[in-house]
Design a protein around this motif. Structure first.
Motif, PDB file in Angstrom:
ATOM      1  N   CYS A  42       0.789  -1.177   0.008  1.00 35.14           N
ATOM      2  CA  CYS A  42      -0.107   0.066   0.024  1.00 35.14           C
ATOM      3  C   CYS A  42       0.954   1.265  -0.038  1.00 35.14           C
ATOM      4  O   CYS A  42       2.080   1.162   0.515  1.00 35.14           O
ATOM      5  CB  CYS A  42      -0.862   0.118   1.166  1.00 35.14           C
ATOM      6  N   SER A  43       0.387   2.373  -0.660  1.00 37.69           N
ATOM      7  CA  SER A  43       0.999   3.519  -0.686  1.00 37.69           C
ATOM      8  C   SER A  43      -0.178   4.647  -0.108  1.00 37.69           C
ATOM      9  O   SER A  43      -1.165   4.580  -0.371  1.00 37.69           O
ATOM     10  CB  SER A  43       1.133   4.078  -2.159  1.00 37.69           C
ATOM     11  N   TYR A  44       0.418   5.631   0.332  1.00 34.75           N
ATOM     12  CA  TYR A  44      -0.358   6.889   0.678  1.00 34.75           C
ATOM     13  C   TYR A  44      -0.296   7.613  -0.714  1.00 34.75           C
ATOM     14  O   TYR A  44       0.302   7.443  -1.905  1.00 34.75           O
ATOM     15  CB  TYR A  44       0.011   7.706   1.823  1.00 34.75           C
ATOM     16  N   ASP A  45      -1.249   8.578  -0.875  1.00 36.57           N
ATOM     17  CA  ASP A  45      -1.506   9.097  -2.211  1.00 36.57           C
ATOM     18  C   ASP A  45      -0.538   9.848  -3.048  1.00 36.57           C
ATOM     19  O   ASP A  45      -0.753  10.469  -4.164  1.00 36.57           O
ATOM     20  CB  ASP A  45      -2.913   9.878  -2.142  1.00 36.57           C
ATOM     21  N   ALA A  46       0.692   9.985  -2.483  1.00 38.08           N
ATOM     22  CA  ALA A  46       1.953  10.347  -3.284  1.00 38.08           C
ATOM     23  C   ALA A  46       2.058   9.701  -4.355  1.00 38.08           C
ATOM     24  O   ALA A  46       2.278  10.322  -5.527  1.00 38.08           O
ATOM     25  CB  ALA A  46       3.065  10.575  -2.359  1.00 38.08           C
ATOM     26  N   ALA A  47       1.713   8.370  -4.396  1.00 35.90           N
ATOM     27  CA  ALA A  47       1.819   7.669  -5.499  1.00 35.90           C
ATOM     28  C   ALA A  47       1.151   7.893  -6.708  1.00 35.90           C
ATOM     29  O   ALA A  47       1.301   7.821  -8.022  1.00 35.90           O
ATOM     30  CB  ALA A  47       1.658   6.159  -5.240  1.00 35.90           C
ATOM     31  N   TRP A  48      -0.070   8.848  -6.570  1.00 37.17           N
ATOM     32  CA  TRP A  48      -1.062   9.158  -7.398  1.00 37.17           C
ATOM     33  C   TRP A  48      -0.888  10.562  -7.741  1.00 37.17           C
ATOM     34  O   TRP A  48      -1.410  10.995  -8.992  1.00 37.17           O
ATOM     35  CB  TRP A  48      -2.425   8.865  -6.993  1.00 37.17           C
ATOM     36  N   TYR A  49      -0.547  11.101  -6.867  1.00 40.38           N
ATOM     37  CA  TYR A  49      -0.667  12.732  -7.033  1.00 40.38           C
ATOM     38  C   TYR A  49       0.816  13.556  -6.874  1.00 40.38           C
ATOM     39  O   TYR A  49       0.825  14.670  -7.394  1.00 40.38           O
ATOM     40  CB  TYR A  49      -1.201  13.455  -5.691  1.00 40.38           C
ATOM     41  N   LEU A  50       1.669  13.132  -6.429  1.00 41.94           N
ATOM     42  CA  LEU A  50       2.941  13.764  -6.419  1.00 41.94           C
ATOM     43  C   LEU A  50       3.988  13.575  -7.468  1.00 41.94           C
ATOM     44  O   LEU A  50       4.596  12.376  -7.688  1.00 41.94           O
ATOM     45  CB  LEU A  50       3.509  13.457  -5.019  1.00 41.94           C
ATOM     46  N   ASP A  51       4.467  14.691  -8.032  1.00 43.08           N
ATOM     47  CA  ASP A  51       5.305  14.786  -9.246  1.00 43.08           C
ATOM     48  C   ASP A  51       6.598  14.062  -8.727  1.00 43.08           C
ATOM     49  O   ASP A  51       7.136  14.239  -7.669  1.00 43.08           O
ATOM     50  CB  ASP A  51       5.748  15.995  -9.818  1.00 43.08           C
ATOM     51  N   ASP A  52       7.332  12.970  -9.500  1.00 45.96           N
ATOM     52  CA  ASP A  52       8.638  12.346  -9.564  1.00 45.96           C
ATOM     53  C   ASP A  52       8.613  11.460  -8.154  1.00 45.96           C
ATOM     54  O   ASP A  52       9.673  11.019  -7.990  1.00 45.96           O
ATOM     55  CB  ASP A  52       9.485  13.529  -9.271  1.00 45.96           C
ATOM     56  N   HIS A  53       7.500  11.086  -7.242  1.00 46.05           N
ATOM     57  CA  HIS A  53       7.465  10.157  -6.338  1.00 46.05           C
ATOM     58  C   HIS A  53       8.050   8.952  -7.051  1.00 46.05           C
ATOM     59  O   HIS A  53       7.488   8.555  -8.189  1.00 46.05           O
ATOM     60  CB  HIS A  53       6.264  10.299  -5.734  1.00 46.05           C
ATOM     61  N   PRO A  54       8.897   8.174  -6.254  1.00 47.63           N
ATOM     62  CA  PRO A  54       9.558   6.921  -6.993  1.00 47.63           C
ATOM     63  C   PRO A  54       8.398   5.788  -6.815  1.00 47.63           C
ATOM     64  O   PRO A  54       8.427   5.082  -7.762  1.00 47.63           O
ATOM     65  CB  PRO A  54      10.644   6.490  -5.880  1.00 47.63           C
ATOM     66  N   PHE A  55       7.298   5.792  -6.013  1.00 47.66           N
ATOM     67  CA  PHE A  55       6.415   4.758  -6.068  1.00 47.66           C
ATOM     68  C   PHE A  55       5.330   5.243  -7.060  1.00 47.66           C
ATOM     69  O   PHE A  55       4.820   6.585  -6.787  1.00 47.66           O
ATOM     70  CB  PHE A  55       5.655   4.396  -4.856  1.00 47.66           C
ATOM     71  N   THR A  56       5.048   4.577  -7.973  1.00 50.26           N
ATOM     72  CA  THR A  56       4.171   5.153  -9.227  1.00 50.26           C
ATOM     73  C   THR A  56       2.756   4.405  -9.262  1.00 50.26           C
ATOM     74  O   THR A  56       2.409   3.385  -8.378  1.00 50.26           O
ATOM     75  CB  THR A  56       4.660   4.768 -10.575  1.00 50.26           C
ATOM     76  N   PRO A  57       1.723   5.106 -10.040  1.00 48.02           N
ATOM     77  CA  PRO A  57       0.534   4.262 -10.023  1.00 48.02           C
ATOM     78  C   PRO A  57       0.626   2.818 -10.605  1.00 48.02           C
ATOM     79  O   PRO A  57      -0.125   2.241 -10.103  1.00 48.02           O
ATOM     80  CB  PRO A  57      -0.277   5.315 -10.788  1.00 48.02           C
ATOM     81  N   ALA A  58       1.561   2.636 -11.513  1.00 44.70           N
ATOM     82  CA  ALA A  58       1.694   1.398 -12.082  1.00 44.70           C
ATOM     83  C   ALA A  58       2.086   0.104 -10.988  1.00 44.70           C
ATOM     84  O   ALA A  58       1.551  -0.777 -11.119  1.00 44.70           O
ATOM     85  CB  ALA A  58       2.858   1.352 -13.302  1.00 44.70           C
ATOM     86  N   HIS A  59       2.927   0.737 -10.047  1.00 49.54           N
ATOM     87  CA  HIS A  59       3.444  -0.007  -8.946  1.00 49.54           C
ATOM     88  C   HIS A  59       2.134  -0.703  -8.116  1.00 49.54           C
ATOM     89  O   HIS A  59       2.162  -1.561  -7.930  1.00 49.54           O
ATOM     90  CB  HIS A  59       4.374   0.526  -7.827  1.00 49.54           C
ATOM     91  N   SER A  60       1.421   0.521  -7.937  1.00 49.34           N
ATOM     92  CA  SER A  60       0.109   0.304  -7.059  1.00 49.34           C
ATOM     93  C   SER A  60      -0.900  -0.615  -7.942  1.00 49.34           C
ATOM     94  O   SER A  60      -1.329  -1.544  -7.285  1.00 49.34           O
ATOM     95  CB  SER A  60      -0.488   1.507  -6.565  1.00 49.34           C
ATOM     96  N   ALA A  61      -1.075  -0.481  -9.206  1.00 47.80           N
ATOM     97  CA  ALA A  61      -1.973  -1.235  -9.907  1.00 47.80           C
ATOM     98  C   ALA A  61      -1.759  -2.524 -10.637  1.00 47.80           C
ATOM     99  O   ALA A  61      -2.505  -2.977 -11.230  1.00 47.80           O
ATOM    100  CB  ALA A  61      -2.634  -0.079 -11.074  1.00 47.80           C
TER     101      ALA A  61
END
Length: 427
Positions: free
Chosen positions: A194-213
């Motif tokens: 699980c990730s907090y919403d930086a994965a979806w919202y924060l530019d350049d965050h290393p955990f990405t939407p694709a990792h979550s999905a």
């Protein structure tokens, strides 16, 4: 209660993140199984069907090569007590981060400072810890599986004050290795991250939407309206009522499996963003909109019991998030969730596909994603569609003309952000 958590359920699951009524997560220091049983009784009385529980990593693995057998036994005892009350159990491993506090073992901090995502010795220790927890619970029929840790992505970048910097490729490799350790310990269980919403919202965050999905058995969503949503749009807004739904649907844009399960693993009614006298209303609206999303695995509210005000230094909103008081009495949001859970199980009909999709113009390997955050152009276009009566899905721009992908998801119309605003008068 559940034989195979990956099998299609008659209705989405309803559960709660277990916060002990006395001592918060420090209860592991003075573990009292009778107190735990009383807490679990009060959760079961709400008609919920699972709990997510949080061992504190430094207490369970105080040295890289020492995983305390007594601590693991206490975790199993807690899980068994939950099972006796009809509650299935998901266990988070690397705790990690909870309610503004970090809990990391001394062997990766200060004089032993090492990157928790890349250091070879640390990786070996983390993997063995997760494997050990999974193996200890593997034969329990009420054990759902492991979540790697609570919002471990927050250790990887801003705004953390002392992050372990990594690249998206290193984040993906870490997730693969840790998920494999869980699978080694408890094969076939429902292991995820699980990730907090930086994965979806924060530019350049290393955990990405694709990792979550794409990694793990399901996509997890942590939906908090104190992230700028309520501050920008107000407590009465469409954005607040639909924030969890939005993240659920946004996540599906990056999923390879068109019917990948999505777990709303954290959502709550934080004060003052949600006034206390409107907590039940917020609960009702949030859950209703989430249940209107296809492929929802379940909803796990944050949290079970309030934090005792005798404990110092929590952010103010953390003290009152419980469905129950520290005296184990249900609060309005708890009674509302209990009612919704019962009604949903009795009258469940899966939601229809969302036939209209809004295209998000981002590459698969996304770095810039602020357009999806509160105030972003994509975010506001999605909310506009809701306000005019559309139930939007979300699709990557690169898949907007892929007929096989759209058909698999039941999508018959794809709109762009520009379409939304040029057609607003017509709609």
């Amino acid at each position: 209660m559940t034989a195979d958590p990956q099998a299609p359920a008659a209705a989405p699951r309803f559960g709660v993140n277990y916060t002990p009524s006395a001592g918060w997560f420090h209860h592991w220091l003075d573990f009292d199984l009778d107190a735990v049983r009383a807490d679990l009784d009060s959760i079961a009385a709400l008609g919920l069907d699972h709990v997510r529980v949080f061992p504190l990593w430094p207490l369970f693995q105080p040295n890289r090569t020492l995983i305390r057998p007594r601590a693991v036994e206490q975790l199993v005892a807690l899980a068994d007590a939950a099972g006796e009350r009809g509650l299935d159990v998901n266990v988070d491993g690397l705790q990690g981060h909870l309610s503004s506090f970090d809990f990391q073992p001394s062997w990766i901090t200060s004089w032993h400072r090492r990157n928790m995502f890349t250091d070879p010795d640390v990786l070996a220790g983390e993997a063995e810890y997760l494997r050990t927890l999974a193996a200890a619970l593997a034969d329990r029929p009420h054990f759902i599986g492991l979540t790697l840790g609570n919002e471990t992505n927050q250790f990887s970048g801003d705004p953390h004050p002392d992050p372990d910097r990594i690249t998206p490729a290193q984040a993906a490799a870490w997730l693969d290795r840790m998920l494999e350790a869980c699978e080694q310990g408890a094969p076939g269980k429902f292991h995820l991250h699980c990730s907090y919403d930086a994965a979806w919202y924060l530019d350049d965050h290393p955990f990405t939407p694709a990792h979550s999905a794409r990694q793990g058995a399901a996509t997890t969503i942590h939906s908090w309206v104190f992230n700028g949503t309520q501050q920008r749009y107000g407590s009465d807004s469409t954005a607040v009522a639909h924030h969890a739904e939005y993240l659920i649907e946004l996540s599906k844009a990056w999923a390879v499996d068109p019917h990948r399960p999505v777990w709303l693993q954290e959502v709550g009614a934080p004060q003052p963003h949600i006034p206390a006298d409107r907590a039940a209303e917020f609960t009702r609206a949030t859950v209703a909109h989430a249940l209107d999303c296809p492929d929802l695995w379940g909803i796990t509210w944050w949290c079970s019991h309030d934090v005792d005000r005798a404990l110092a230094d929590f952010p103010e909103l953390e003290y009152s998030l419980g469905l129950l008081t520290t005296g184990r009495e249900p609060k309005p949001a708890g009674l509302e969730l209990a009612k919704i859970a019962g009604q949903t199980r009795a009258h469940w009909t899966p939601p229809a596909p969302r036939t209209t999709a809004l295209a998000v113009d981002l590459p698969e390997a996304v770095t810039a994603r602020a357009v999806c955050a509160p105030g972003g152009s994509f975010y506001e276009a999605y909310m506009r569609l809701l306000e005019v009566g559309v139930r939007p899905a979300v699709v990557l721009e690169g898949l907007a003309e892929d007929k096989n992908h759209l058909t698999a998801r039941g999508i018959t119309e794809v709109l762009t952000v520009e379409d939304v605003w040029s057609n607003r008068d017509a709609r």
